[in-house]
Design a protein around this motif. Structure first.
Motif, PDB file in Angstrom:
ATOM      1  N   ARG A   1       0.766  -1.258  -0.165  1.00 24.75           N
ATOM      2  CA  ARG A   1      -0.153   0.054  -0.010  1.00 24.75           C
ATOM      3  C   ARG A   1       1.138   1.268  -0.069  1.00 24.75           C
ATOM      4  NH1 ARG A   1      -3.228  -3.101   3.291  1.00 24.75           N
ATOM      5  NH2 ARG A   1      -2.356  -2.086   5.368  1.00 24.75           N
ATOM      6  N   PHE A   2       1.969   1.040   0.739  1.00 26.36           N
ATOM      7  CA  PHE A   2       2.999   2.444   0.742  1.00 26.36           C
ATOM      8  C   PHE A   2       3.449   2.793  -0.610  1.00 26.36           C
ATOM      9  CE2 PHE A   2       7.026   4.212   1.711  1.00 26.36           C
ATOM     10  CZ  PHE A   2       6.473   5.461   2.264  1.00 26.36           C
ATOM     11  N   ILE A   3       3.882   1.626  -1.407  1.00 26.27           N
ATOM     12  CA  ILE A   3       4.496   1.692  -2.673  1.00 26.27           C
ATOM     13  C   ILE A   3       3.397   2.250  -3.641  1.00 26.27           C
ATOM     14  CG2 ILE A   3       5.560   0.621  -4.518  1.00 26.27           C
ATOM     15  CD1 ILE A   3       6.656  -1.440  -2.487  1.00 26.27           C
ATOM     16  N   SER A   4       2.169   1.935  -3.326  1.00 29.50           N
ATOM     17  CA  SER A   4       1.204   2.428  -4.346  1.00 29.50           C
ATOM     18  C   SER A   4       0.847   3.673  -4.096  1.00 29.50           C
ATOM     19  CB  SER A   4      -0.362   1.380  -3.861  1.00 29.50           C
ATOM     20  OG  SER A   4      -1.326   2.059  -4.658  1.00 29.50           O
ATOM     21  N   PHE A   5       1.000   4.221  -2.930  1.00 30.85           N
ATOM     22  CA  PHE A   5       0.949   5.589  -2.637  1.00 30.85           C
ATOM     23  C   PHE A   5       2.115   6.372  -3.291  1.00 30.85           C
ATOM     24  CE2 PHE A   5       2.882   8.969   0.145  1.00 30.85           C
ATOM     25  CZ  PHE A   5       1.675  10.123  -0.124  1.00 30.85           C
ATOM     26  N   LEU A   6       3.208   5.842  -3.122  1.00 25.70           N
ATOM     27  CA  LEU A   6       4.321   6.513  -3.875  1.00 25.70           C
ATOM     28  C   LEU A   6       4.118   6.615  -5.355  1.00 25.70           C
ATOM     29  CD1 LEU A   6       7.513   4.992  -1.753  1.00 25.70           C
ATOM     30  CD2 LEU A   6       6.326   7.239  -1.457  1.00 25.70           C
ATOM     31  N   GLU A   7       3.552   5.490  -6.073  1.00 22.62           N
ATOM     32  CA  GLU A   7       3.552   5.709  -7.308  1.00 22.62           C
ATOM     33  C   GLU A   7       2.554   6.684  -7.795  1.00 22.62           C
ATOM     34  OE1 GLU A   7       2.215   1.740  -8.287  1.00 22.62           O
ATOM     35  OE2 GLU A   7       4.166   1.040  -8.389  1.00 22.62           O
ATOM     36  N   ASN A   8       1.444   7.127  -7.100  1.00 22.58           N
ATOM     37  CA  ASN A   8       0.658   8.253  -7.071  1.00 22.58           C
ATOM     38  C   ASN A   8       1.266   9.553  -7.012  1.00 22.58           C
ATOM     39  OD1 ASN A   8      -1.386   6.578  -7.943  1.00 22.58           O
ATOM     40  ND2 ASN A   8      -1.703   6.223  -6.069  1.00 22.58           N
ATOM     41  N   VAL A   9       2.410   9.757  -6.548  1.00 23.48           N
ATOM     42  CA  VAL A   9       2.900  11.245  -6.091  1.00 23.48           C
ATOM     43  C   VAL A   9       4.002  11.450  -6.717  1.00 23.48           C
ATOM     44  CG1 VAL A   9       1.551  11.264  -4.098  1.00 23.48           C
ATOM     45  CG2 VAL A   9       3.972  10.410  -4.043  1.00 23.48           C
ATOM     46  N   VAL A  10       4.940  10.220  -7.246  1.00 25.43           N
ATOM     47  CA  VAL A  10       6.460  10.529  -7.683  1.00 25.43           C
ATOM     48  C   VAL A  10       6.487   9.448  -8.726  1.00 25.43           C
ATOM     49  CG1 VAL A  10       7.465  11.630  -5.858  1.00 25.43           C
ATOM     50  CG2 VAL A  10       7.439   9.289  -5.988  1.00 25.43           C
ATOM     51  N   PRO A  11       7.264   9.920  -9.831  1.00 25.03           N
ATOM     52  CA  PRO A  11       7.766   8.790 -10.782  1.00 25.03           C
ATOM     53  C   PRO A  11       8.530   7.798 -10.367  1.00 25.03           C
ATOM     54  CG  PRO A  11       8.594  11.117 -11.597  1.00 25.03           C
ATOM     55  CD  PRO A  11       7.639  11.226 -10.376  1.00 25.03           C
ATOM     56  N   LEU A  12       8.555   6.801 -10.422  1.00 28.87           N
ATOM     57  CA  LEU A  12       9.576   5.786  -9.835  1.00 28.87           C
ATOM     58  C   LEU A  12       9.595   4.348 -10.624  1.00 28.87           C
ATOM     59  CD1 LEU A  12       7.649   3.759  -8.177  1.00 28.87           C
ATOM     60  CD2 LEU A  12       7.482   5.460  -6.530  1.00 28.87           C
ATOM     61  N   LYS A  13      10.534   3.617 -10.364  1.00 25.28           N
ATOM     62  CA  LYS A  13      10.387   2.220 -10.802  1.00 25.28           C
ATOM     63  C   LYS A  13      10.886   1.410  -9.515  1.00 25.28           C
ATOM     64  CE  LYS A  13      15.167   2.433 -12.529  1.00 25.28           C
ATOM     65  NZ  LYS A  13      16.183   2.147 -13.837  1.00 25.28           N
TER      66      LYS A  13
END
Length: 618
Positions: free
Chosen positions: A218-230
């Motif tokens: 869930r935390f990684i899903s939040f990060l995907e919505n706020v910053v571009p990442l891999k």
């Protein structure tokens, strides 16, 4: 003897009703199985029989959550509707009496004031019961809940070494921490760190430890919505049970954030620029979200870049937004730039006017030394006026890391300077304590810093670098309203003093306007064109953040805000939360007059059940 207790009463229609005398008080009543009047039944009956008047609640001291059942913990505010439901669920005999043939109904529940440090919660319950056909009794009594401290599973795991099951390592390969400071504010506002066991900071990122794989996902899903990442995931086998075929793994997720940051200067490849709406190749990074937003600083055109496009062909900024690469300029003048518009459209209002302006600027260090000036278009020209200080890139002397950009500069296709943003407050005037004079402040996460320095000198240098990054981030925040909308800013004491001063000044202006038969808002309307919509306003700030544990000059035994119970803190009144939730609250003075158990009293009909069917008891 029986003949003396039974009598016939003649009614108007000629019929007769048999009446008997109460066996206790002798009052004439209608016959009933007990031959007792309602008053005598009430005085000799206990409606609350079988319902416990004492119970125990368990609260975690670390996270302030309350224990529900079967290892579940819930967050409830004091005097709240949810806490009342939890208390009622822990009253022994109440639920059984409601569902049994005794037909006991809970019609009211109220909070009763207790001493803040007594570790007790009191509730006054009112129940009704039909003791015999047509006779309903009502009785009120006080239930005392003893609060015991007990650690929840998450807090227990936090104090155990190696108790985490999933680790999220967030990294960004840049030389500053401004992105993580912004990410920290997003995490705080959205509560994305809930369920995290601990947080550690490093030179190039942060580590988040979670008790299970689901919370990390869930935390990684939040990060995907706020910053571009891999993301790269891996797991390690900790132990296995061959008999039950159960394996224990520890999961590690490496999250790499795009190295592009706000205000970086890019020189896009020609193909990428065409695919992004034929935007100019020289662009500024406007902001970073789930997409990369770029801006042409000369025309104001904007475009978005998908993270997949970036990771397929990474772009390196030709100039990074570091303090050493930014130059301070002073505005000498500006001229509006009129853009060609469709004449069929309506006349543009102030909000529709172009933000582009041609500004004449000079380096702050060159004032009084030479007469070198630069005239360029700027996307923040509508904010600038003569005398303002801004930051920008001096492309005449800055070394560029891209060959195509060097060729463009050599051929004269690049501007001499690119305006980045305007400076505000004491930062613009060069005051030494400018960071202490801000009217706003930010909340920070509770993290553990991992020392990687090999000497005290290196450690001191790292601290100075962190302070510089934080100051640069503050300057970005106070110059970008869209960025502030995604985080919480809190008032400082300076802001409160300023607000009081503004209120007094506004009151004086209204009095003067009444005398002069004018109104101060007229001048405000005249100055609308000069209003700066990017500056921090008092109405954007929130109240209620306490960053300092205790003032330096506080006496040793004096209590601070964190040690004072919430009922006694300024701005919070007793019973305020209960009133919002529609629950009665018995205050301090009335609590002394409340009996532990009142005598039962007859009532004509059943009352409405407390909280109704729309609210399920926990």
């Amino acid at each position: 003897m029986e003949d003396s207790q039974i009598s016939l009463v003649t009614v108007g229609g000629g019929g007769r009703i048999v009446s008997v005398l109460c066996c206790l008080c002798g009052v004439s009543i209608e016959p009933n199985p007990s031959n007792t009047c309602a008053s005598c039944l009430a005085s000799n009956s206990d409606v609350s029989r079988g319902i416990s008047t004492e119970s125990t609640l368990h609260q975690c001291r670390g996270c302030q959550r309350w224990h529900k059942d079967a290892g579940k913990w819930i967050a409830c505010d004091l005097e709240s509707r949810e806490l009342m439901a939890l208390c009622l669920a822990n009253v022994n005999g109440l639920q059984k009496a409601k569902t049994s043939a005794e037909n006991v109904r809970l019609v009211d529940a109220a909070w009763v004031w207790t001493e803040p440090h007594s570790m007790r919660i009191k509730a006054r319950l009112t129940v009704q019961k039909e003791v015999q056909t047509g006779t309903i009794l009502q009785q009120s009594f006080v239930v005392v809940f003893v609060v015991r401290n007990q650690q929840c599973l998450e807090c227990q795991a936090e104090f155990r070494q190696g108790s985490w099951k999933s680790l999220v390592q967030v990294r960004q390969r840049v030389g500053h921490k401004r992105t993580f400071l912004y990410l920290e504010q997003l995490i705080l506002k959205n509560g994305a760190h809930r369920g995290c066991l601990s947080i550690e900071t490093f030179g190039d990122g942060m580590d988040f430890y979670f008790p299970d794989k689901g919370k990390a996902a869930r935390f990684i899903s939040f990060l995907e919505n706020v910053v571009p990442l891999k993301v790269k995931a891996s797991k390690k086998l900790v132990g296995t049970d061959d008999k039950s075929n159960i394996s224990n793994f520890k999961y590690t997720n490496l999250v790499e954030i795009c190295p592009l940051c706000k205000d970086d200067l890019l020189y896009l490849p020609a193909r990428t620029a065409r695919n992004m709406g034929n935007i100019a190749r020289l662009v500024l990074v406007k902001n970073i979200s789930s997409l990369i937003h770029v801006l042409d600083p000369l025309t104001g055109q904007t475009a978005n870049m998908n993270p997949e496009v970036y990771w397929r062909d990474p772009i390196r900024p030709i100039v990074t937004a570091a303090r050493s690469r930014l130059t301070r300029y002073v505005v000498l003048g500006k001229e509006p730039v009129v853009l060609n518009r469709n004449v069929s459209k309506r006349t543009a209002t102030r909000k529709m006017k172009s933000r582009i302006a041609s500004v004449t600027i000079a380096k702050e260090n060159d004032l009084g030394v030479n007469d070198t000036q630069v005239e360029e278009r700027s996307h923040v020209g509508y904010l600038l006026k003569a005398g303002d200080v801004l930051l920008g890139y001096d492309l005449r002397e800055t070394q560029l890391v891209d060959d195509d950009a060097e060729d463009a500069r050599a051929s004269g296709k690049m501007p001499d300077a690119v305006v980045v943003r305007k400076l505000y407050g004491g930062v613009a005037t060069g005051e030494v304590n400018a960071n202490q004079m801000r009217i706003w402040k930010l909340q920070r996460l509770d993290v553990d810093a991992k020392a990687e320095a090999e000497s005290k000198r290196a450690s001191k240098k790292d601290m100075e670098t962190d302070d510089m990054d934080e100051e640069d981030f503050m300057r970005e925040v106070e110059a970008d309203r869209d960025m502030r909308n995604t985080m919480n800013l809190y008032k400082t004491e300076i802001a409160l003093k300023k607000k009081n001063a503004d209120d007094e000044a506004m009151g004086d202006a209204v009095e003067d306007a009444v005398e002069d038969k004018t109104h101060p808002t007229k001048q405000m309307d005249d100055d609308d064109d000069d209003e700066d919509d990017q500056e921090v306003k008092l109405d954007e700030l929130l109240d209620g953040l306490v960053l300092d544990a205790k003032p330096d000059n506080a006496p040793p035994g004096e209590a601070v805000a964190d040690d004072i119970p919430w009922e006694m803190q300024e701005g919070i009144e007793e019973g305020e939360k209960a009133a919002k939730d529609g629950i009665t609250y018995v205050g301090r003075d009335q609590a002394r007059q409340v009996n532990d158990k009142d005598a039962a009293a007859p009532v004509p009909v059943f009352g409405q059940e407390f909280m109704g069917k729309e609210f399920k008891f926990i």
